[in-house]
Design a protein around this motif. Structure first.
Motif, mmCIF file in Angstrom:
data_model
loop_
_atom_site.group_PDB
_atom_site.id
_atom_site.type_symbol
_atom_site.label_atom_id
_atom_site.label_comp_id
_atom_site.label_asym_id
_atom_site.label_seq_id
_atom_site.Cartn_x
_atom_site.Cartn_y
_atom_site.Cartn_z
ATOM 1 N N LYS A 152 0.840 -1.202 0.000
ATOM 2 C CA LYS A 152 0.000 0.000 0.000
ATOM 3 C C LYS A 152 0.875 1.251 0.000
ATOM 4 C CE LYS A 152 -4.347 -1.480 2.074
ATOM 5 N NZ LYS A 152 -5.235 -1.359 3.245
ATOM 6 N N PHE A 153 1.939 1.229 0.808
ATOM 7 C CA PHE A 153 2.874 2.356 0.844
ATOM 8 C C PHE A 153 3.500 2.552 -0.538
ATOM 9 C CE2 PHE A 153 7.238 3.883 1.280
ATOM 10 C CZ PHE A 153 7.024 5.107 1.882
ATOM 11 N N SER A 176 -2.082 -5.625 -7.218
ATOM 12 C CA SER A 176 -2.010 -4.220 -7.630
ATOM 13 C C SER A 176 -2.030 -4.189 -9.157
ATOM 14 C CB SER A 176 -0.781 -3.517 -7.063
ATOM 15 O OG SER A 176 0.410 -4.136 -7.465
ATOM 16 N N GLU A 189 1.635 6.537 -6.957
ATOM 17 C CA GLU A 189 0.639 7.547 -7.351
ATOM 18 C C GLU A 189 1.256 8.941 -7.310
ATOM 19 O OE1 GLU A 189 -3.764 5.916 -6.305
ATOM 20 O OE2 GLU A 189 -2.574 6.541 -4.561
ATOM 21 N N LYS A 190 2.063 9.212 -6.281
ATOM 22 C CA LYS A 190 2.717 10.517 -6.175
ATOM 23 C C LYS A 190 3.720 10.717 -7.304
ATOM 24 C CE LYS A 190 2.087 10.797 -1.207
ATOM 25 N NZ LYS A 190 2.698 10.667 0.118
ATOM 26 N N ASP A 249 0.965 4.009 -2.952
ATOM 27 C CA ASP A 249 0.770 5.443 -2.691
ATOM 28 C C ASP A 249 1.924 6.269 -3.246
ATOM 29 O OD1 ASP A 249 -1.628 4.903 -1.424
ATOM 30 O OD2 ASP A 249 -0.780 5.031 0.606
#
Length: 122
Positions: free
Chosen positions: A43-44, A74, A50-51, A47
């Motif tokens: 998840k990290f 994913s 995405e950034k 994220d």
């Protein structure tokens, strides 16, 4: 999402299972499958991806992440291309240099993101 085909990809550095999957509309995606014990780190990672994608970095953009039974799935956009390790020596030294400079610019963008959490594997 249901897939009409799933082709294993046996490349890369992680121990994730990787696939090129195709949906019923013949749209290709990149699917990573990890052990559920890695959910927090995945998840990290998602994220952070995405950034990075929001900076305009050319990459397989993240679409979704979910826990499916005992696995973390994913899903990412698919980008057709060639493996750099197999093709880099087929281009001129000047083109190799140009690719290196561009890679440096991309890394500069990635490293512009603030570090909010220290993780060795990232």
């Amino acid at each position: 999402m249901d897939f009409s085909s799933k082709i294993a990809i046996n490349k890369g550095w992680s121990d994730d299972k990787k696939y090129c999957v195709t949906n019923q509309n013949q749209q290709k995606y990149f699917l990573r499958v990890s052990d559920k014990e890695k959910l927090d780190s995945k998840k990290f990672e998602f994220d952070m991806m995405e950034k990075v994608a929001s900076l305009g970095v050319p990459m397989c953009k993240p679409i979704s992440i979910e826990l499916c039974d005992d696995e973390v799935h994913s899903l990412h956009e698919w980008i057709d291309g060639k493996d750099a390790r197999e093709t880099i020596l087929t281009v001129s030294k000047e083109q190799q240099y140009t690719y290196g400079v561009e890679a440096g610019r991309i890394l500069q963008k990635i490293h512009s993101l603030p570090v909010t959490e220290v993780r060795e594997d990232w």
